[in-house]
Structure formats: C-alpha cells, structure tokens
Write a protein that holds these residues in place. Structure first.
Motif, PDB file in Angstrom:
ATOM      1  N   ARG A  51      24.919  -2.460   9.549  1.00 28.07           N
ATOM      2  CA  ARG A  51      24.527  -1.978   8.212  1.00 28.07           C
ATOM      3  C   ARG A  51      25.395  -2.551   7.097  1.00 28.07           C
ATOM      4  NH1 ARG A  51      23.881  -1.102   3.875  1.00 28.07           N
ATOM      5  NH2 ARG A  51      22.994   0.647   2.723  1.00 28.07           N
ATOM      6  N   GLU A  78      26.346   4.376  -1.077  1.00 23.42           N
ATOM      7  CA  GLU A  78      26.345   3.911   0.320  1.00 23.42           C
ATOM      8  C   GLU A  78      26.917   4.959   1.280  1.00 23.42           C
ATOM      9  OE1 GLU A  78      24.573   1.161   0.809  1.00 23.42           O
ATOM     10  OE2 GLU A  78      26.001  -0.505   0.823  1.00 23.42           O
ATOM     11  N   SER A  81      24.426   6.436   3.740  1.00 29.68           N
ATOM     12  CA  SER A  81      24.070   5.521   4.845  1.00 29.68           C
ATOM     13  C   SER A  81      25.111   5.595   5.955  1.00 29.68           C
ATOM     14  CB  SER A  81      23.977   4.077   4.341  1.00 29.68           C
ATOM     15  OG  SER A  81      22.976   3.959   3.370  1.00 29.68           O
ATOM     16  N   ASP A  84      24.799   8.960   7.688  1.00 30.32           N
ATOM     17  CA  ASP A  84      23.599   9.019   8.532  1.00 30.32           C
ATOM     18  C   ASP A  84      23.833   8.351   9.890  1.00 30.32           C
ATOM     19  OD1 ASP A  84      22.212  10.392   6.600  1.00 30.32           O
ATOM     20  OD2 ASP A  84      21.074   8.659   5.882  1.00 30.32           O
TER      21      ASP A  84
END
Length: 198
Positions: A51, A78, A81, A84
């Motif tokens: 990522r 960010e 992200s 997650d």
C-alpha cells in the motif's frame, strides 16, 4: 476470567499492568502485538509495503517506523488506510490469545492491555473493562513533566484521545491513580481479592 485494561495518556496504565502481571495475571500487550504484525515476512507488513511502497522498509527488511510515521503525519488522510490493514489483524491476535490463555490457565486472570480499547467501539469482547483514571488536570501535569512538552502540546495529545471522564463512566472497574502508588496498589489488591484470585 479476562479483562480489557485501558486508560488515557499519562494516567499510569503501565504501573497497573505491571502490578497485575507481578501478581500472576497473564498479560497481552496490544503495543507488542502491533509490533509483531510489522515483523519481516508477516503478511500484515507485506500489505503495508504493497500500500505505501517498498521504501518504507529498511535495508534489513524491517519496517522503517520513523519514515512511515512521518508519512502518516504529513498525509493524515492515509492513517485510515494503515489502520484498515493493521487493526483487524491486531484485534484477531488479541482475541485468539485471550481465549488460548484462558483455556491454558483457567484459574488465572487474563489482562489485555489496549490503549485505544474504548475508541475501538465494541469490537472487543471482554468480561469486564478496567480503566486507569486520573483527572485531566493531573494528566496534563504528568504529561508535561514526563515528556517535557509545552502545555499546548500536552493538551493536543490529551484531546486526541477519548475524554478520560467518558472512559471512567463506561468502565466496569475504575482504578483511580491520582494519589500515591500505594493508594493505587490498595485498590488493585481489593479488586484482586474481590475476584477470588490467589
């Protein structure tokens, strides 16, 4: 029996977890698990690299925490992200280890030390929640003296977390750590005895 242990910044949660551990409780540390999932060859680290890019790794394959931290700090959007990717794996490991330790040590208290337990809004299931509490004024003083922060910096860190008064209200067990350590240990001893722990 298991409990989720939490508090706020500079409330003294580490002193409480150390006491419980010394008394014989089995401790699961969420911060250590968060580091574990970022070890080389762990699938979570692989997802983070996919990522955020391979330049987040150091030459030896370990995560460059400073670089990732700076990236998240300069690109706050960010953070979600990253969370997650990491949070579900951390939660799963905590819950799995809680069950394993309870099965392995049925007469022992299992304590999961999770700084943002209540912020996670019900994703964890524990028999009880213990909150280490001090009023915000004490949090502020301790944070300034502990970390050498200005008052403004200290308030920013305190306000970035859920209000300690709210945490106190939703706790099953409150350990008031605003007095002496002896006062805190007395409360912990009372809790320990009330649960019939030896």
């Amino acid at each position: 029996m298991n409990i989720g242990l939490t508090g706020g910044i500079a409330t003294g949660k580490s002193s409480v977890s150390a006491w419980l551990s010394a008394r014989g409780a089995k401790l699961i540390d969420a911060d250590l698990i968060a580091r574990e999932v970022m070890m080389p060859h762990h699938p979570v680290l692989a997802q983070v690299v996919q990522r955020f890019g391979a330049d987040m790794l150091q030459a030896d394959g370990t995560l460059d925490r400073k670089k990732l931290g700076e990236h998240i700090f300069t690109h706050p959007e960010e953070r979600k992200s990253l969370e997650d990717i990491t949070h579900p794996a951390i939660r799963e490991l905590i819950q799995t280890r809680t069950v394993e330790l309870e099965q392995q040590y049925p007469d022992t208290l299992v304590v999961a030390d999770i700084p943002l337990l209540l912020e996670a809004k019900g994703v964890y299931t524990f028999d009880q929640i213990m909150v280490v509490y001090v009023p915000q004024s004490v949090q502020l003083q301790r944070l300034i003296s502990r970390d050498g922060l200005t008052e403004e910096q200290a308030w920013k860190r305190i306000n970035a977390q859920m209000d300690i008064e709210h945490k106190k209200k939703v706790a099953d067990i409150v350990i008031d750590n605003s007095g002496t350590l002896e006062d805190t240990y007395t409360q912990l001893e009372q809790f320990w005895q009330s649960k019939g722990l030896s």
